[in-house]
Design a protein around this motif. Structure first.
Motif, PDB file in Angstrom:
ATOM      1  N   ALA A 187       0.786  -1.030   0.028  1.00 14.93           N
ATOM      2  CA  ALA A 187      -0.025   0.038   0.016  1.00 14.93           C
ATOM      3  C   ALA A 187       0.717   1.444   0.054  1.00 14.93           C
ATOM      4  O   ALA A 187       0.665   2.030  -0.648  1.00 14.93           O
ATOM      5  CB  ALA A 187      -0.833   0.129   1.169  1.00 14.93           C
ATOM      6  N   ARG A 188       1.765   1.192   0.563  1.00 15.46           N
ATOM      7  CA  ARG A 188       2.826   2.267   0.651  1.00 15.46           C
ATOM      8  C   ARG A 188       3.574   2.652  -0.679  1.00 15.46           C
ATOM      9  O   ARG A 188       3.603   3.726  -1.018  1.00 15.46           O
ATOM     10  CB  ARG A 188       3.874   2.105   1.643  1.00 15.46           C
ATOM     11  CG  ARG A 188       3.460   2.569   3.178  1.00 15.46           C
ATOM     12  CD  ARG A 188       4.636   2.562   4.037  1.00 15.46           C
ATOM     13  NE  ARG A 188       5.249   1.243   4.397  1.00 15.46           N
ATOM     14  CZ  ARG A 188       4.903   0.209   5.176  1.00 15.46           C
ATOM     15  NH1 ARG A 188       3.917   0.445   6.071  1.00 15.46           N
ATOM     16  NH2 ARG A 188       5.657  -0.767   5.273  1.00 15.46           N
ATOM     17  N   ARG A 189       3.550   1.671  -1.570  1.00 17.86           N
ATOM     18  CA  ARG A 189       4.269   1.686  -2.787  1.00 17.86           C
ATOM     19  C   ARG A 189       2.985   2.168  -3.622  1.00 17.86           C
ATOM     20  O   ARG A 189       3.203   2.876  -4.807  1.00 17.86           O
ATOM     21  CB  ARG A 189       4.885   0.563  -3.102  1.00 17.86           C
ATOM     22  CG  ARG A 189       6.248   0.307  -2.762  1.00 17.86           C
ATOM     23  CD  ARG A 189       7.087  -0.785  -3.337  1.00 17.86           C
ATOM     24  NE  ARG A 189       6.220  -2.002  -3.719  1.00 17.86           N
ATOM     25  CZ  ARG A 189       6.496  -3.121  -2.532  1.00 17.86           C
ATOM     26  NH1 ARG A 189       6.983  -3.060  -1.543  1.00 17.86           N
ATOM     27  NH2 ARG A 189       5.440  -4.063  -2.890  1.00 17.86           N
ATOM     28  N   ARG A 190       1.977   1.465  -3.584  1.00 15.96           N
ATOM     29  CA  ARG A 190       0.781   1.756  -4.862  1.00 15.96           C
ATOM     30  C   ARG A 190      -0.171   2.603  -4.328  1.00 15.96           C
ATOM     31  O   ARG A 190      -0.667   3.369  -5.278  1.00 15.96           O
ATOM     32  CB  ARG A 190       0.388   0.283  -4.936  1.00 15.96           C
ATOM     33  CG  ARG A 190       1.263  -0.765  -5.335  1.00 15.96           C
ATOM     34  CD  ARG A 190       0.545  -2.216  -5.412  1.00 15.96           C
ATOM     35  NE  ARG A 190       1.442  -3.235  -5.893  1.00 15.96           N
ATOM     36  CZ  ARG A 190       1.372  -4.574  -5.473  1.00 15.96           C
ATOM     37  NH1 ARG A 190       0.141  -4.969  -4.880  1.00 15.96           N
ATOM     38  NH2 ARG A 190       2.396  -5.365  -5.753  1.00 15.96           N
ATOM     39  N   ILE A 191      -0.650   2.746  -3.164  1.00 12.29           N
ATOM     40  CA  ILE A 191      -1.881   3.389  -2.881  1.00 12.29           C
ATOM     41  C   ILE A 191      -1.470   4.805  -2.390  1.00 12.29           C
ATOM     42  O   ILE A 191      -2.137   5.721  -2.424  1.00 12.29           O
ATOM     43  CB  ILE A 191      -3.002   2.557  -1.843  1.00 12.29           C
ATOM     44  CG1 ILE A 191      -3.365   1.308  -2.623  1.00 12.29           C
ATOM     45  CG2 ILE A 191      -4.143   3.649  -1.453  1.00 12.29           C
ATOM     46  CD1 ILE A 191      -3.948   0.374  -1.374  1.00 12.29           C
ATOM     47  N   LEU A 192      -0.589   4.605  -1.242  1.00 10.94           N
ATOM     48  CA  LEU A 192      -0.367   6.063  -0.496  1.00 10.94           C
ATOM     49  C   LEU A 192      -0.005   7.169  -1.374  1.00 10.94           C
ATOM     50  O   LEU A 192      -0.241   8.360  -1.130  1.00 10.94           O
ATOM     51  CB  LEU A 192       0.814   5.653   0.655  1.00 10.94           C
ATOM     52  CG  LEU A 192       0.993   6.580   1.334  1.00 10.94           C
ATOM     53  CD1 LEU A 192      -0.230   7.063   2.430  1.00 10.94           C
ATOM     54  CD2 LEU A 192       2.175   6.418   2.308  1.00 10.94           C
ATOM     55  N   PRO A 193       0.983   7.012  -2.595  1.00 12.64           N
ATOM     56  CA  PRO A 193       1.181   8.112  -3.330  1.00 12.64           C
ATOM     57  C   PRO A 193       0.070   8.758  -3.979  1.00 12.64           C
ATOM     58  O   PRO A 193      -0.047  10.033  -4.029  1.00 12.64           O
ATOM     59  CB  PRO A 193       2.189   7.556  -4.387  1.00 12.64           C
ATOM     60  CG  PRO A 193       2.686   6.456  -3.828  1.00 12.64           C
ATOM     61  CD  PRO A 193       1.697   5.820  -3.002  1.00 12.64           C
ATOM     62  N   PHE A 194      -1.009   7.931  -4.272  1.00 13.68           N
ATOM     63  CA  PHE A 194      -2.253   8.507  -4.697  1.00 13.68           C
ATOM     64  C   PHE A 194      -3.250   9.289  -3.844  1.00 13.68           C
ATOM     65  O   PHE A 194      -3.657  10.215  -3.883  1.00 13.68           O
ATOM     66  CB  PHE A 194      -2.988   7.375  -5.639  1.00 13.68           C
ATOM     67  CG  PHE A 194      -2.214   6.824  -6.958  1.00 13.68           C
ATOM     68  CD1 PHE A 194      -2.362   7.736  -8.219  1.00 13.68           C
ATOM     69  CD2 PHE A 194      -1.895   5.726  -6.719  1.00 13.68           C
ATOM     70  CE1 PHE A 194      -1.663   7.188  -9.264  1.00 13.68           C
ATOM     71  CE2 PHE A 194      -1.137   5.120  -8.001  1.00 13.68           C
ATOM     72  CZ  PHE A 194      -1.069   5.912  -9.037  1.00 13.68           C
ATOM     73  N   MET A 195      -3.138   8.581  -2.670  1.00 14.35           N
ATOM     74  CA  MET A 195      -3.740   9.031  -1.544  1.00 14.35           C
ATOM     75  C   MET A 195      -3.191  10.757  -1.180  1.00 14.35           C
ATOM     76  O   MET A 195      -4.004  11.623  -0.950  1.00 14.35           O
ATOM     77  CB  MET A 195      -3.763   8.464  -0.411  1.00 14.35           C
ATOM     78  CG  MET A 195      -4.649   7.084  -0.687  1.00 14.35           C
ATOM     79  SD  MET A 195      -4.481   6.249   1.122  1.00 14.35           S
ATOM     80  CE  MET A 195      -6.204   6.205   1.860  1.00 14.35           C
ATOM     81  N   LYS A 196      -1.905  10.682  -1.085  1.00 13.69           N
ATOM     82  CA  LYS A 196      -1.300  11.904  -0.750  1.00 13.69           C
ATOM     83  C   LYS A 196      -1.593  12.826  -1.779  1.00 13.69           C
ATOM     84  O   LYS A 196      -1.605  14.265  -1.712  1.00 13.69           O
ATOM     85  CB  LYS A 196       0.281  11.647  -0.572  1.00 13.69           C
ATOM     86  CG  LYS A 196       0.509  11.002   0.925  1.00 13.69           C
ATOM     87  CD  LYS A 196       1.931  10.998   1.140  1.00 13.69           C
ATOM     88  CE  LYS A 196       2.147  10.312   2.500  1.00 13.69           C
ATOM     89  NZ  LYS A 196       3.746  10.354   2.786  1.00 13.69           N
TER      90      LYS A 196
END
Length: 193
Positions: free
Chosen positions: A177-186
């Motif tokens: 998630a830190r690699r795939r989802i988190l960048p988009f969330m931020k």
């Protein structure tokens, strides 16, 4: 004479208790045989014939027990080999059935467990998403902790209890998630609820 009979009986017991091996047993029998030859050459009363007959009977009975044991062992070994071949055959068929099932149109990720297959075979590796409810719980935690998306051990245990996942699965999910989802969330503040 009684001493020889006792030696044979003791050797038999030791052999069947695996205290001595075939070689040691053979040595004991040869020693007794040599003693008998020595005894017979000094026997003046003719009792050596009776002595010899008794020893022959005991040794023959003992030999038949040994042959029986060796036959049982060889039968057992053969059965073990047959069983192993049957198990290999069954595993092969199960793997083939699984491969066909995985290739079929009826297959979906909901039809098998999170472990990766019908028979937990290593032949086919498929990535399986967690159910939406589990992902929702994990994303919710991630959204609340955007600045530091690393759950503590206590938080991991709570998430594990809440989702039913293992701690290693929680760790893997957050690493991904830190690699795939988190960048988009931020970046875009996407709401994943």
């Amino acid at each position: 004479m009684m001493r020889h009979i006792n030696e044979i009986l003791i050797a038999k017991e030791k052999y069947f208790q695996s205290s001595i091996n075939d070689h040691d047993l053979k040595e004991i029998i040869l020693k007794i045989q040599q003693d008998c030859i020595t005894y017979h050459s000094t026997d003046l009363l003719g009792s050596s014939l009776l002595h010899k007959l008794i020893l022959i009977l005991i040794i023959e009975k003992f030999k038949s027990l040994l042959l029986f044991e060796k036959n049982i062992i060889s039968i057992f070994d053969l059965e073990c080999v047959n069983f192993q071949e049957e198990m290999n055959s069954i595993m092969y068929v199960m793997n083939e059935v699984e491969k066909q099932y995985l290739r079929s149109d009826k297959f979906s990720t909901h039809n098998h467990s999170l472990t990766g297959g019908l028979f937990a075979s290593n032949s086919v590796i498929r990535r399986i998403n967690f159910p939406k409810e589990i992902s929702k719980i994990l994303r919710k935690w991630l959204k609340k902790h955007l600045t530091y998306p690393y759950p503590s051990k206590i938080e991991k245990k709570m998430l594990s209890k809440e989702t039913g996942l293992k701690l290693s699965q929680i760790d893997n999910w957050f690493a991904n998630a830190r690699r795939r989802i988190l960048p988009f969330m931020k970046e875009k503040f996407i709401d994943f609820d």
